[in-house]
Structure formats: C-alpha cells, structure tokens
Scaffold this active site. Structure first.
Site, PDB file in Angstrom:
ATOM      1  N   GLU A 121       9.915 -10.455 -33.299  1.00  0.00           N
ATOM      2  CA  GLU A 121       9.553  -9.663 -34.466  1.00  0.00           C
ATOM      3  C   GLU A 121      10.411  -8.405 -34.526  1.00  0.00           C
ATOM      4  O   GLU A 121      10.364  -7.571 -33.630  1.00  0.00           O
ATOM      5  CB  GLU A 121       8.064  -9.293 -34.383  1.00  0.00           C
TER       6      GLU A 121
ATOM      7  N   LYS B  24      -3.605 -10.151 -35.739  1.00  0.00           N
ATOM      8  CA  LYS B  24      -3.130  -9.247 -34.695  1.00  0.00           C
ATOM      9  C   LYS B  24      -4.191  -8.175 -34.455  1.00  0.00           C
ATOM     10  O   LYS B  24      -4.513  -7.407 -35.358  1.00  0.00           O
ATOM     11  CB  LYS B  24      -1.812  -8.592 -35.119  1.00  0.00           C
TER      12      LYS B  24
END
Length: 209
Positions: free
Chosen positions: A41, A128
C-alpha cells in the site's frame, strides 16, 4: 475474489509504506513480495504517489494498492495509475462507490462497532481496525462476536512482536508498517534491509503465543 484480496488473505499481511520519497517503487515492491508480503500500500501522504503507483505496478510479484484515500477523485486517480486495491483511514461512501464501480476492493478504516457495520454495509472487502494499538489484540476478538464474518485487518502498532496475537484473536491479516518499511530505509533505497525486516515479520506470523 480479486487477485489483491487473495494475496492479502494468503499472506495474512499487507504492507503500508509511509515515506517522504520512494526512489524506486518497483524495487521496493519486489523486495517486499520476495520476502512474503505481496500486497503493498502506497499512501497519498507520499508526494507524487500517483507516479509511484505507476512505477510500482511494474513489479511482477506484488499487488499494489493506494492508501489514505480520502475522496472519490483520489480513488479514481489511484485506479487510473494502476492501484489494484484501495485503503481508507475511515468510512467513506464516495470511495466505496468508486471501488464498486471499478470492481476494485476497498479496505475501509473503522474502529467502533458502528463503523465496522457501516463499512461492511458499504461493501468493504475488509475492514481496517485503526489504531489497533489502542485496545490491542483482544479487541479483535470482541468485534468478531457481533461480526463473525467480517474480515478484520488491524493497522497501527502492529509489529513482529504482536502480529501473531492479532491473528489468533480473529484478524484475517495484519498490516506491517514502519517496523518493516522505515521511512529512512525507503528513502535510502535499502531494499535488502527492508526484505530482511519483511521476512522476519512473516516468520513471526507463525510463532506460538
């Protein structure tokens, strides 16, 4: 299931890179993927992240995502630059809509049960839990009570010392941050150090607790 989510779930990890500069995004992604963390990411807090996404997308073994995605415009730009998944710091419907339209998975940030429920309702591929350090691994077990089918991925304060605990308490994967990709090592292009850190993190996922 998309290639990106399949990699996250198989590796039980993804890496978030927060650095002021990334001299060779493809080399960074290859170093991480070679060590066992294929999902990488790159965040909008890095200047020129769209160019980094384009370059990192050339890495053969990695799947590249965009993080700290706050708006629909950022989501579209990231996908156009090659992002295979999106990560948000909080619940955001506009980003979820872009992800669904482009059939790109979004890992949506949440903390409270209400936020987890909202994220799953919006179609998040995973949620998340941030900041994970605030309540620790036990909080994942608490959340799995009302949300047994939710894919929970803790982020923030996860390291080789506690990653296995988060998995044992119900996380489907964990986020490796600066312990694996220190900004100074990224800026220096020290890919061998980063690969070693990533390999140690991956080994820790199988350690007994």
């Amino acid at each position: 299931m998309t290639t990106a989510m399949a990699a996250v779930l198989a590796d039980r990890a993804l890496t978030v890179v927060r650095a002021p500069e990334i001299p060779d995004p493809a080399a960074l992604a290859e170093a991480l993927a070679g060590a066992g963390i294929r999902a990488v990411e790159l965040t909008f807090t890095t200047p020129g992240v769209l160019d980094c996404l384009r370059k990192a997308s050339g890495a053969d073994r990695a799947v590249i995502g965009a993080g700290t995605v706050l708006t629909a415009d950022q989501a579209v730009a990231a996908i156009d630059a090659g992002a295979q998944f999106l990560v948000t710091p909080g619940v955001t419907e506009p980003v979820a809509e872009v992800a669904a339209r482009h059939e790109i998975p979004v890992v949506m940030g949440a903390f409270t049960p209400s936020e987890v429920m909202r994220a799953t309702t919006l179609g998040a591929a995973a949620v998340k839990i941030f900041p994970a350090r605030a309540l620790g691994p036990g909080y994942l077990k608490d959340l799995r009570g009302p949300f047994p089918d939710a894919r929970l991925i803790p982020s923030g304060g996860v390291n080789a010392g506690n990653a296995a605990d988060f998995l044992a308490h119900g996380a489907v994967a964990v986020t490796a941050g600066t312990d694996v990709v220190p900004p100074a090592a990224v800026a220096a292009g020290n890919w061998s150090e980063i690969a070693a850190r990533a390999a140690a993190f991956v080994r820790s996922l199988n350690s007994e607790r």
